[in-house]
Structures are given as C-alpha cells and as structure tokens.
Design a protein around this motif. Structure first.
Motif, mmCIF file in Angstrom:
data_model
loop_
_atom_site.group_PDB
_atom_site.id
_atom_site.type_symbol
_atom_site.label_atom_id
_atom_site.label_comp_id
_atom_site.label_asym_id
_atom_site.label_seq_id
_atom_site.Cartn_x
_atom_site.Cartn_y
_atom_site.Cartn_z
ATOM 1 N N ALA A 247 0.944 8.185 -2.905
ATOM 2 C CA ALA A 247 0.245 7.081 -3.019
ATOM 3 C C ALA A 247 -0.454 6.772 -4.390
ATOM 4 C CB ALA A 247 -0.943 7.232 -1.782
ATOM 5 N N ALA A 248 -1.166 5.644 -4.508
ATOM 6 C CA ALA A 248 -1.805 5.338 -5.838
ATOM 7 C C ALA A 248 -3.099 4.762 -5.487
ATOM 8 C CB ALA A 248 -1.197 4.357 -6.628
ATOM 9 N N GLY A 249 -4.101 4.984 -6.278
ATOM 10 C CA GLY A 249 -5.473 4.269 -6.139
ATOM 11 C C GLY A 249 -6.223 4.895 -5.032
ATOM 12 N N PHE B 132 4.234 7.484 2.760
ATOM 13 C CA PHE B 132 3.976 6.723 1.679
ATOM 14 C C PHE B 132 2.818 5.963 2.154
ATOM 15 C CE2 PHE B 132 8.202 7.794 0.658
ATOM 16 C CZ PHE B 132 8.248 7.927 -0.717
ATOM 17 N N ILE B 133 1.612 5.989 1.339
ATOM 18 C CA ILE B 133 0.313 5.073 1.776
ATOM 19 C C ILE B 133 0.371 3.820 1.027
ATOM 20 C CG2 ILE B 133 -2.095 5.193 2.450
ATOM 21 C CD1 ILE B 133 -2.002 8.122 3.094
ATOM 22 N N SER B 134 0.261 2.783 1.278
ATOM 23 C CA SER B 134 0.256 1.559 0.559
ATOM 24 C C SER B 134 -0.208 0.489 1.281
ATOM 25 C CB SER B 134 1.368 1.162 -0.139
ATOM 26 O OG SER B 134 1.503 0.097 -1.094
ATOM 27 N N GLN B 135 -1.294 -0.159 0.931
ATOM 28 C CA GLN B 135 -1.843 -1.333 1.513
ATOM 29 C C GLN B 135 -1.121 -2.555 1.469
ATOM 30 O OE1 GLN B 135 -3.445 -5.074 2.407
ATOM 31 N NE2 GLN B 135 -3.124 -4.715 0.095
ATOM 32 N N SER B 136 -0.709 -2.587 0.183
ATOM 33 C CA SER B 136 0.523 -3.893 0.188
ATOM 34 C C SER B 136 1.772 -3.703 0.304
ATOM 35 C CB SER B 136 0.476 -4.266 -1.321
ATOM 36 O OG SER B 136 0.774 -3.070 -2.222
ATOM 37 N N VAL C 5 -9.690 -7.605 -4.725
ATOM 38 C CA VAL C 5 -8.975 -6.319 -5.496
ATOM 39 C C VAL C 5 -9.235 -4.911 -5.135
ATOM 40 C CG1 VAL C 5 -8.547 -5.478 -7.631
ATOM 41 C CG2 VAL C 5 -8.052 -7.887 -7.311
ATOM 42 N N ALA C 6 -10.583 -4.957 -4.724
ATOM 43 C CA ALA C 6 -11.388 -3.766 -4.463
ATOM 44 C C ALA C 6 -10.940 -3.304 -2.968
ATOM 45 C CB ALA C 6 -12.674 -3.641 -4.759
ATOM 46 N N SER C 7 -10.230 -2.380 -2.692
ATOM 47 C CA SER C 7 -9.917 -1.968 -1.431
ATOM 48 C C SER C 7 -10.879 -1.376 -0.512
ATOM 49 C CB SER C 7 -8.457 -1.129 -1.572
ATOM 50 O OG SER C 7 -8.284 -0.871 -0.216
ATOM 51 N N LEU D 129 -14.192 5.287 -7.850
ATOM 52 C CA LEU D 129 -13.150 4.330 -8.217
ATOM 53 C C LEU D 129 -13.761 2.894 -7.959
ATOM 54 C CD1 LEU D 129 -10.250 3.530 -9.149
ATOM 55 C CD2 LEU D 129 -9.516 3.945 -7.002
ATOM 56 N N LYS D 130 -14.465 2.941 -6.751
ATOM 57 C CA LYS D 130 -14.666 1.443 -6.235
ATOM 58 C C LYS D 130 -15.904 1.252 -7.191
ATOM 59 C CE LYS D 130 -12.738 0.584 -4.056
ATOM 60 N NZ LYS D 130 -11.558 0.797 -3.378
ATOM 61 N N LEU D 131 -16.777 1.900 -7.756
ATOM 62 C CA LEU D 131 -17.697 1.398 -8.461
ATOM 63 C C LEU D 131 -17.691 1.149 -9.902
ATOM 64 C CD1 LEU D 131 -20.998 0.910 -8.734
ATOM 65 C CD2 LEU D 131 -21.356 3.282 -9.358
ATOM 66 N N LYS D 132 -16.644 1.922 -10.590
ATOM 67 C CA LYS D 132 -16.044 1.709 -11.799
ATOM 68 C C LYS D 132 -15.232 0.574 -11.802
ATOM 69 C CE LYS D 132 -13.518 5.519 -11.812
ATOM 70 N NZ LYS D 132 -13.018 6.753 -12.297
ATOM 71 N N GLU D 133 -14.271 0.094 -10.855
ATOM 72 C CA GLU D 133 -13.677 -1.039 -10.833
ATOM 73 C C GLU D 133 -14.373 -2.234 -10.803
ATOM 74 O OE1 GLU D 133 -11.407 -0.806 -6.953
ATOM 75 O OE2 GLU D 133 -9.750 -1.773 -7.820
ATOM 76 N N ILE D 134 -15.122 -2.634 -9.975
ATOM 77 C CA ILE D 134 -15.885 -3.807 -10.147
ATOM 78 C C ILE D 134 -17.332 -3.945 -10.798
ATOM 79 C CG2 ILE D 134 -14.564 -4.457 -7.773
ATOM 80 C CD1 ILE D 134 -17.341 -3.874 -6.389
ATOM 81 N N SER E 210 -1.869 -6.226 -6.254
ATOM 82 C CA SER E 210 -0.973 -5.134 -6.283
ATOM 83 C C SER E 210 -0.211 -4.859 -7.405
ATOM 84 C CB SER E 210 -0.246 -5.181 -5.058
ATOM 85 O OG SER E 210 0.884 -6.405 -5.120
ATOM 86 N N VAL E 211 0.052 -3.677 -7.718
ATOM 87 C CA VAL E 211 0.749 -3.465 -9.098
ATOM 88 C C VAL E 211 1.926 -3.167 -9.102
ATOM 89 C CG1 VAL E 211 0.367 -1.943 -11.001
ATOM 90 C CG2 VAL E 211 -1.672 -2.267 -9.756
ATOM 91 N N THR E 212 2.918 -4.187 -9.395
ATOM 92 C CA THR E 212 4.358 -4.052 -9.144
ATOM 93 C C THR E 212 4.860 -3.784 -10.298
ATOM 94 O OG1 THR E 212 4.006 -6.466 -9.358
ATOM 95 C CG2 THR E 212 4.197 -5.734 -7.053
HETATM 96 O O1 M6R Z 1 -1.155 -1.591 -2.384
HETATM 97 P P1 M6R Z 1 -1.535 -0.028 -2.499
HETATM 98 O O2 M6R Z 1 -2.422 0.681 -1.667
HETATM 99 O O3 M6R Z 1 -0.363 0.646 -2.820
HETATM 100 O O4 M6R Z 1 -2.333 -0.131 -3.834
HETATM 101 C C1 M6R Z 1 -2.868 1.078 -4.411
HETATM 102 C C2 M6R Z 1 -3.796 0.803 -5.667
HETATM 103 O O5 M6R Z 1 -3.331 0.062 -6.658
HETATM 104 C C3 M6R Z 1 -5.006 0.257 -4.935
HETATM 105 O O6 M6R Z 1 -5.495 1.020 -4.022
HETATM 106 C C4 M6R Z 1 -6.143 0.197 -6.261
HETATM 107 O O7 M6R Z 1 -6.423 1.435 -6.514
HETATM 108 C C5 M6R Z 1 -7.293 -0.524 -5.739
HETATM 109 N N1 M6R Z 1 -7.654 -1.866 -6.302
HETATM 110 C C6 M6R Z 1 -8.676 0.116 -5.443
HETATM 111 O O8 M6R Z 1 -9.736 -0.497 -5.066
#
Ligand code: M6R
Length: 357
Positions: free
Chosen positions: A54-56, A100-104, A153-155, A237-242, A353-355
């Motif tokens: 996974a990422a992030g 695989f863990i991914s929100q998107s 954007v912040a999950s 991560l959450k604090l720095k990101e926003i 989402s980072v594609t």
């Molecule tokens: O959609 P995903 O869960 O695969 O995305 C992974 C990261 O890009 C995502 O969690 C990112 O770190 C968030 N913006 C954090 O809040």
C-alpha cells in the motif's frame, strides 16, 4: 454532498462511527456472526506469509493490519510501501498471499506490484472503497470498505474502515483456524463506534488544543510505541499534508537516538498512550522532550490516563485502539489547516489518487 459542512474532511471524520456500524452489518451473516467470503479465508489459511502492499495512509492502515493479522491468525505478515516493493522485491516465501490496501483502488505504485504478483501467479486480495476499481478488477478477491465516497484528499474514514475490515478478516480467519473460540470483534467494533462518536461530539475542545499547540509552530512531532507508533505515523502524515507544518511520527524510544536534537523551546510533541505495557516508557520519552523545552500533549486511553492529559479517549479493545486514537489527530489536523486558512480538502501539490508511478 457536503451539506452544512464547510469541508468534506470534517464530514468524513464525523461519518466514521456510522461507517463502523455499516461495516458490521455488511460483514454479518443471517445468524449475526461476522463472515468473509470462504474462498478468501481458505486462501489465507493455505499461505505461509502475508504481504501487505500500500501507499500513504493505506500503508499506515497496513501497519496496524499486520498486528491484527499476526495476533489473531498467527500468519507472519510484512507490510511494504508499494513504490519500494515493486522494484526492490524482497525474497518471497513459498506460499505468499498479497493484500493490497487502497482507498481508490487506482494507485499506480500499488498496481505495478499487482501486475508483477499476478505474473508470478500469487493470490491477492484488494481492500478498497471503490467497487470495480483497477486493483479490485485485477486481483483475485475484493473486500469493500463501504465507507461511501471519500472526497477530501486527506484520507480519514478510509483509514479506519481499512483497519476495521482487516480486524474482521483476522478474526474470521483466526476462528476458522481454531485460535479464537469466541469472536469479540462484532461487539468491540460497536464499542469503537461509540468511542469515536464521543470524540467527534467533543470537537470544540480539540479545536482549542489545535490553536494552543499548532497555530504558530513550524514543526511538530507525534510519538508512540507499538500500535501508537503506527498511529503517530498516520497522524504526522495527516498534519503535514494539510497544514504544511513539517511533522514527523516517531517511535518514542527512537527519539533520543538523534531526533531529539530538533526539539526547541515550544516545539509541539504529542504522545499517544494506549498500550499498557509501554505507557510508562512513552511518558518517560515525552518528559525527556519536555525537559528540552517541548510543548507536550498526551492523548491517552481511559484507564491509562494521568491527571493533566489533554485528551483521554474512551477505553476500547487495545487491538483496536488505533481506530479511536486517530480521531483526535484527524481533528487536530483539520482545525490546524482551517485556522491557517488553507484549502483543507485540496492541499497544494496533491491529488486524491496518485495514478502515476
Ligand atoms: O487510494 P489509496 O489508498 O491507494 O491512496 C494512497 C495514498 O495516496 C493516500 O492514502 C494518501 O497518502 C492520502 N492523501 C493521505 O491522506
């Protein structure tokens, strides 16, 4: 729609108790027992090692997931950042199972790993919020988060839903392995939902703490041990990101091996204290920073709290503490970003989402 909410992020934070309850309904059979597709359970039981990719924020949920899987199923589990794993693949076990863990379900870094593991013929499960997403379509199995669309954007709600799904999966596998006689997750995640509710209902207090601690700082630290360390990484991560405050999450015991040099008069250091066995150690590490001028805050769990702790979260099953301790950190980030006049939902330089790899 965000309705009366100024930002989606706040709405999504508030939705978390409901997401927990919905998940419990979704993963329950007609006899009121937690259940997961038997094929997933069987494939996991056949594997000798689980690789979480996974990422992030989803990676941070994976770190918590590893602890849940290992403690309930006794299957060794590794967690990897997808952008590293794909091109620096570690030696794999004989019968790996990939989660695989991914929100998107669209993160390119994670997908490139899936393409490789598919080519090798290894079984895979995607834990995602989006049915029909690329990762879901291309892996063998899918478990859905059912968290509803996450727009900010912040999950936030995806993180807690990912952990809850992994907790449910772990218990079901642990039971079918005979390691767990009587499941408690249904009850325990219900308690978690109530605990989350109590925190979001008291958000004014967290808004005040955000002003007091984070309004002018340029950097900040979250520290913890074990599960609390994993939440510290996510909180940072959450604090720095926003908020754009440079924030680091640290294993509390590791600070003194270098990072403590960064502590100055007024540097915010926030400690998470939800694990009995290491609570005293973390508090000791926090004191070391205080002695060097840090502006310290404690987020502790009821039962481990001490007078003066700024935030006390309700007591829950310690295996699930991340689900609750993360909520005040999400709110701290939200208010900090809001007070700084940032676009909370759309932080600079970031996409939902980072594609691209
Ligand atoms: O959609 P995903 O869960 O695969 O995305 C992974 C990261 O890009 C995502 O969690 C990112 O770190 C968030 N913006 C954090 O809040």
């Amino acid at each position: 729609e965000k309705g009366t909410y100024p930002y989606y992020m706040l709405k999504e934070i508030d939705e978390q108790p409901a997401v927990m309850r919905k998940l419990l309904l979704k993963y329950q059979d007609e006899n009121g027992k937690l259940t997961v597709d038997q094929e997933i359970v069987d494939t996991m039981l056949e594997s000798d090692r689980i690789y979480i990719i996974a990422a992030g924020t989803s990676y941070h949920a994976g770190l918590v997931g590893k602890q849940l899987i290992e403690s309930m199923t006794h299957i060794p589990t590794e967690v990897h950042v997808s952008s590293e794993f794909g091109y620096h693949t570690p030696l794999l076990s004989e019968k790996p199972f990939f989660i695989f863990i991914s929100q998107s379900g669209e993160t390119a870094d994670s997908r490139q790993v899936l393409v490789k593991t598919n080519a090798l013929g290894h079984p895979s499960l995607t834990v995602t919020n989006v049915a029909g997403s690329t990762l879901s379509r291309e892996s063998n199995f899918t478990l859905l988060l059912n968290a509803g669309p996450e727009i900010a954007v912040a999950s936030t709600k995806a993180y807690t839903a990912q952990i809850a799904v992994l907790a449910i999966l772990s218990e079901v596998v642990g039971m079918s392995k005979g390691l767990i006689k009587k499941g408690t997750m249904l009850h325990d995640i219900g308690i978690v939902a109530n605990a989350m509710q109590a925190i979001v209902d008291d958000k004014e207090k967290i808004e005040e703490l955000a002003s007091e601690y984070l309004s002018i700082s340029r950097n900040a630290f979250y520290i913890g041990r074990g599960m609390d360390y994993h939440v510290a990484l996510e909180a940072a991560l959450k604090l720095k990101e926003i908020s754009y405050i440079q924030t680091e999450g640290f294993a509390a015991g590791e600070l003194k091996h270098g990072t403590i040099a960064l502590i100055e008069e007024g540097t915010p250091v926030i400690a998470l204290v939800t694990e009995k066995g290491v609570a005293g150690h973390t508090r000791g590490n926090l004191q070391e920073t205080q002695a060097r001028g840090a502006h310290t805050m404690v987020i502790s769990m009821d039962g481990l709290n001490r007078p003066g702790d700024q935030i006390v979260i309700p007591h829950v099953n310690p295996l699930l503490s991340a689900l609750v301790s993360v909520i005040p950190t999400q709110l701290l980030s939200y208010y900090c970003s809001l007070h700084r006049g940032n676009d909370v939902d759309k932080p600079r330089n970031l996409a939902k989402s980072v594609t691209v790899e």
